[in-house]
Scaffold this motif. Structure first.
Motif, PDB file in Angstrom:
ATOM      1  N   LEU A   1     -31.142  67.850  35.740  1.00 56.20           N
ATOM      2  CA  LEU A   1     -31.480  69.156  36.315  1.00 56.20           C
ATOM      3  C   LEU A   1     -32.293  69.049  37.601  1.00 56.20           C
ATOM      4  O   LEU A   1     -32.047  69.793  38.552  1.00 56.20           O
ATOM      5  N   ASP A   2     -33.246  68.131  37.652  1.00 55.45           N
ATOM      6  CA  ASP A   2     -34.086  67.990  38.851  1.00 55.45           C
ATOM      7  C   ASP A   2     -33.282  67.599  40.081  1.00 55.45           C
ATOM      8  O   ASP A   2     -33.700  67.859  41.210  1.00 55.45           O
ATOM      9  N   PHE A   3     -32.132  66.975  39.894  1.00 58.82           N
ATOM     10  CA  PHE A   3     -31.291  66.578  41.023  1.00 58.82           C
ATOM     11  C   PHE A   3     -30.222  67.623  41.328  1.00 58.82           C
ATOM     12  O   PHE A   3     -29.764  67.727  42.456  1.00 58.82           O
ATOM     13  N   PRO A  50     -36.415  75.985  37.789  1.00 61.32           N
ATOM     14  CA  PRO A  50     -35.147  75.679  37.120  1.00 61.32           C
ATOM     15  C   PRO A  50     -35.359  75.470  35.620  1.00 61.32           C
ATOM     16  O   PRO A  50     -36.211  74.687  35.216  1.00 61.32           O
ATOM     17  N   LEU A  51     -34.576  76.185  34.817  1.00 61.68           N
ATOM     18  CA  LEU A  51     -34.709  76.114  33.362  1.00 61.68           C
ATOM     19  C   LEU A  51     -33.577  75.337  32.708  1.00 61.68           C
ATOM     20  O   LEU A  51     -33.747  74.804  31.616  1.00 61.68           O
ATOM     21  N   GLY A  52     -32.428  75.287  33.360  1.00 65.29           N
ATOM     22  CA  GLY A  52     -31.289  74.600  32.772  1.00 65.29           C
ATOM     23  C   GLY A  52     -30.024  74.916  33.544  1.00 65.29           C
ATOM     24  O   GLY A  52     -30.074  75.401  34.668  1.00 65.29           O
ATOM     25  N   PHE A  53     -28.903  74.631  32.924  1.00 64.72           N
ATOM     26  CA  PHE A  53     -27.635  74.964  33.570  1.00 64.72           C
ATOM     27  C   PHE A  53     -26.620  75.379  32.520  1.00 64.72           C
ATOM     28  O   PHE A  53     -26.799  75.148  31.323  1.00 64.72           O
ATOM     29  N   GLY A  54     -25.590  76.033  33.006  1.00 64.62           N
ATOM     30  CA  GLY A  54     -24.548  76.532  32.125  1.00 64.62           C
ATOM     31  C   GLY A  54     -23.298  76.873  32.895  1.00 64.62           C
ATOM     32  O   GLY A  54     -23.134  76.466  34.043  1.00 64.62           O
ATOM     33  N   LEU A  94     -22.542  66.998  46.769  1.00 62.73           N
ATOM     34  CA  LEU A  94     -22.519  65.763  45.997  1.00 62.73           C
ATOM     35  C   LEU A  94     -22.839  64.553  46.867  1.00 62.73           C
ATOM     36  O   LEU A  94     -23.507  63.617  46.428  1.00 62.73           O
ATOM     37  N   GLN A  95     -22.389  64.593  48.101  1.00 58.00           N
ATOM     38  CA  GLN A  95     -22.638  63.485  49.030  1.00 58.00           C
ATOM     39  C   GLN A  95     -24.137  63.297  49.273  1.00 58.00           C
ATOM     40  O   GLN A  95     -24.598  62.191  49.500  1.00 58.00           O
ATOM     41  N   LEU A  96     -24.902  64.376  49.205  1.00 55.99           N
ATOM     42  CA  LEU A  96     -26.345  64.293  49.435  1.00 55.99           C
ATOM     43  C   LEU A  96     -27.071  63.541  48.328  1.00 55.99           C
ATOM     44  O   LEU A  96     -28.186  63.053  48.541  1.00 55.99           O
ATOM     45  N   LEU A  97     -26.465  63.440  47.147  1.00 54.85           N
ATOM     46  CA  LEU A  97     -27.077  62.681  46.063  1.00 54.85           C
ATOM     47  C   LEU A  97     -27.014  61.181  46.319  1.00 54.85           C
ATOM     48  O   LEU A  97     -27.933  60.448  45.962  1.00 54.85           O
ATOM     49  N   VAL A  98     -25.922  60.729  46.922  1.00 58.15           N
ATOM     50  CA  VAL A  98     -25.734  59.288  47.130  1.00 58.15           C
ATOM     51  C   VAL A  98     -26.400  58.828  48.425  1.00 58.15           C
ATOM     52  O   VAL A  98     -27.115  57.823  48.437  1.00 58.15           O
ATOM     53  N   ASP A  99     -26.207  59.549  49.520  1.00 61.95           N
ATOM     54  CA  ASP A  99     -26.803  59.187  50.811  1.00 61.95           C
ATOM     55  C   ASP A  99     -28.068  60.000  51.030  1.00 61.95           C
ATOM     56  O   ASP A  99     -28.035  61.066  51.620  1.00 61.95           O
ATOM     57  N   SER A 105     -33.318  51.661  29.547  1.00 61.29           N
ATOM     58  CA  SER A 105     -33.006  52.719  30.494  1.00 61.29           C
ATOM     59  C   SER A 105     -33.406  52.257  31.891  1.00 61.29           C
ATOM     60  O   SER A 105     -34.293  51.427  32.043  1.00 61.29           O
ATOM     61  N   LEU A 106     -32.749  52.817  32.886  1.00 56.19           N
ATOM     62  CA  LEU A 106     -33.064  52.489  34.270  1.00 56.19           C
ATOM     63  C   LEU A 106     -32.750  53.700  35.131  1.00 56.19           C
ATOM     64  O   LEU A 106     -31.633  54.190  35.114  1.00 56.19           O
ATOM     65  N   GLY A 107     -33.716  54.189  35.856  1.00 55.82           N
ATOM     66  CA  GLY A 107     -33.489  55.360  36.692  1.00 55.82           C
ATOM     67  C   GLY A 107     -33.473  56.626  35.856  1.00 55.82           C
ATOM     68  O   GLY A 107     -34.134  56.731  34.837  1.00 55.82           O
ATOM     69  N   THR A 108     -32.675  57.593  36.289  1.00 58.58           N
ATOM     70  CA  THR A 108     -32.578  58.885  35.607  1.00 58.58           C
ATOM     71  C   THR A 108     -31.223  59.004  34.925  1.00 58.58           C
ATOM     72  O   THR A 108     -30.189  58.802  35.563  1.00 58.58           O
ATOM     73  N   CYS A 109     -31.235  59.352  33.658  1.00 59.47           N
ATOM     74  CA  CYS A 109     -29.984  59.542  32.922  1.00 59.47           C
ATOM     75  C   CYS A 109     -29.341  60.850  33.382  1.00 59.47           C
ATOM     76  O   CYS A 109     -29.939  61.914  33.272  1.00 59.47           O
TER      77      CYS A 109
END
Length: 180
Positions: free
Chosen positions: A86-88, A140-144, A24-29, A65-69
């Motif tokens: 999903l891309d992130f 990647p197709l999705g998540f569950g 999760l830290q890699l998403l912010v920094d 909208s701004l950025g990715t939802c």
């Protein structure tokens, strides 16, 4: 557009951590700049600081909208991830599931993954663990959520559900009017 409160941040990070854990830290920094999460109309957006400063000139009622939802908060203050995240999530996912080509269409129509459609699963996946679903070609197709642990998947009936569907890329077509 406002920053998330402590409670909103905690709820959102707990949900994202189910899929990517301590990554999760890699998403912010990130190496390409600092990114943050902002709330607008009950939806959480993942946006760079640079873009956020540029958007400060636009009034909140005019901003769509701004950025990715990444997802939205429900009326009961639970966080629901959208497929746009999903891309992130995919590059940092700890637990992954690969499905056979015959089961891809079923999953993309919003159905759960059955044991008969399961190609591979990450070792030591526990029950009710968040997983990212891939095709056998690593797309990647999705998540569950894993309905069964890795060990249980080996000895379960072929028609048993092994992954509960949460979101898939087919939602871009099925719900295109509500995705922002």
């Amino acid at each position: 557009m406002r920053p998330l409160t402590e409670e909103e941040t905690r709820v959102m990070f707990e949900k994202i951590a189910k899929y990517i854990g301590e990554n999760l830290q890699l998403l912010v920094d990130r190496p390409d700049g600092t990114y943050c999460f902002r709330l607008h109309n009950d939806r959480v957006y993942y946006v760079s600081e640079k873009m956020l400063k540029l958007a400060a000139n636009i009034s909140g009622d005019k901003l769509v909208s701004l950025g990715t939802c990444f997802g939205k908060f429900t009326k009961t203050h639970k966080f629901r991830l959208h497929v746009t995240a999903l891309d992130f999530l995919a590059p940092y996912a700890k637990y992954k599931v690969w499905i056979k080509p015959g089961a891809e269409q079923s999953f993309l129509y919003g159905n759960h993954v059955l044991k008969s459609g399961l190609g591979r699963i990450t070792e030591n996946t526990s029950q009710y663990q968040g997983v990212v679903v891939y095709s056998m070609a690593d797309v990647p197709l999705g998540f569950g959520v894993a309905a069964k642990s890795t060990q249980d998947c080996r000895k379960v009936d072929p028609m048993a559900i092994v992954v509960f569907h949460q979101a898939d890329v087919g939602e871009y077509i099925r719900h295109e009017e509500t995705l922002t």
